[in-house]
Design an enzyme around this catalytic site. Structure first.
Site: not given
Length: 280
Positions: A16, A58, A136, A150, A154, A185
């Site tokens: 993205l 980074d 998000s 994960y 978020k 992706t």
């Protein structure tokens, strides 16, 4: 002074982030695209010349992030759209996570966005304008098996971003939480997995079957087109869902929560009864 917006995009070299970068450039804007590896942006940099500043950074390194944001602002003279896109998926059941993997998930998905936001706000506040986009996930709508950490990262990003939006509004700075559904992706193909606990093998097989039968993803350019409409708005929303599947899921989960709260209303209300402060 050149016209057009100036973007700062993390994770700009793939997925993205790459789509956002290319869409912004196609719209005539300028972009500071940062990633750990910016080699995939070499051809685009050659094609767009000084409208694309691509360099490595980074986002888990706070000092490096502040230096990167300052470099972009100094180079272009301003920042208009800051896109916190860098992220990764650490897949596994909650029980399976060790400390190193759990912290790595938060370092990238939450703390990276926090450092960029902290570094960008002084620039945006000084110019009295700007728009921070926090990328998000559908994973922030709820916790799902095998993506619990994960989702947690978020959830943390969204909680921080809601507070940030209220804090910077008086300075003319806007914040939008973007919640994408599925896009083609390398989020899943590049994910890091935990060491499997055999007792979850049955659940893993069921999840794999569900994903194989029901996972239809979209082209990243469609997300980029939506983001261009978002940043062009004079009154952007705090939250934006991207995709029909995530849109429908958000409403379904909200209704389920409201039904649960209503079912336990009596217990909830009985747990509160204001009394004077206790004396010591």
């Amino acid at each position: 002074m050149e016209s057009g917006r100036v973007w700062f995009v993390t994770g700009a070299s793939r997925g993205l982030g790459r789509a956002f970068t290319e869409a912004a450039l196609a719209a005539g804007d300028r972009v500071a695209g940062v990633a750990r590896d910016v080699e995939p942006l070499a051809e685009s940099a050659a094609r767009h010349g000084d409208r694309l500043l691509a360099f490595g950074s980074d986002v888990t390194d706070r000092a490096a992030v502040f230096a990167a944001v300052d470099r972009a602002a100094d180079h272009f003279g301003r920042l208009d759209v800051v896109v916190n896109n860098a992220g990764a998926l650490y897949a596994g059941m909650v029980e399976e996570f060790g400390e190193e993997q759990a912290r790595a998930q938060f370092d990238l998905n939450f703390f990276g966005a926090l450092w960029v936001s902290q570094a960008a706000v002084p620039h945006l506040r000084a110019q009295g304008s700007g728009h921070i986009l926090q990328i998000s996930s559908i994973g922030a709508l709820g916790g799902f098996p095998s993506t619990g950490l994960y989702s947690a990262s978020k959830f943390a990003l969204e909680g921080m971003s809601e507070a940030l939006a209220a804090e910077v509004a008086e300075f003319g700075v806007k914040v939008t939480i973007v919640q994408p559904g599925g896009y083609w992706t390398d989020l899943y193909t590049s994910s890091t997995a935990t060491t499997p606990e055999p007792r979850y093998d049955g659940l893993r097989e069921e999840l794999a079957k569900q994903w194989a039968e029901g996972s239809i993803d979209s082209e990243p350019r469609l997300a980029a087109e939506a983001v261009l409409k978002l940043v062009a708005s004079d009154n952007p929303p705090l939250r934006l869902l991207l995709g029909s599947m995530v849109y429908d899921l958000a409403f379904d989960l909200s209704r389920q929560r409201m039904d649960t709260w209503a079912g336990w209303e009596e217990v909830s209300r009985a747990a509160e009864h204001a009394v004077p402060a206790p004396t010591t």
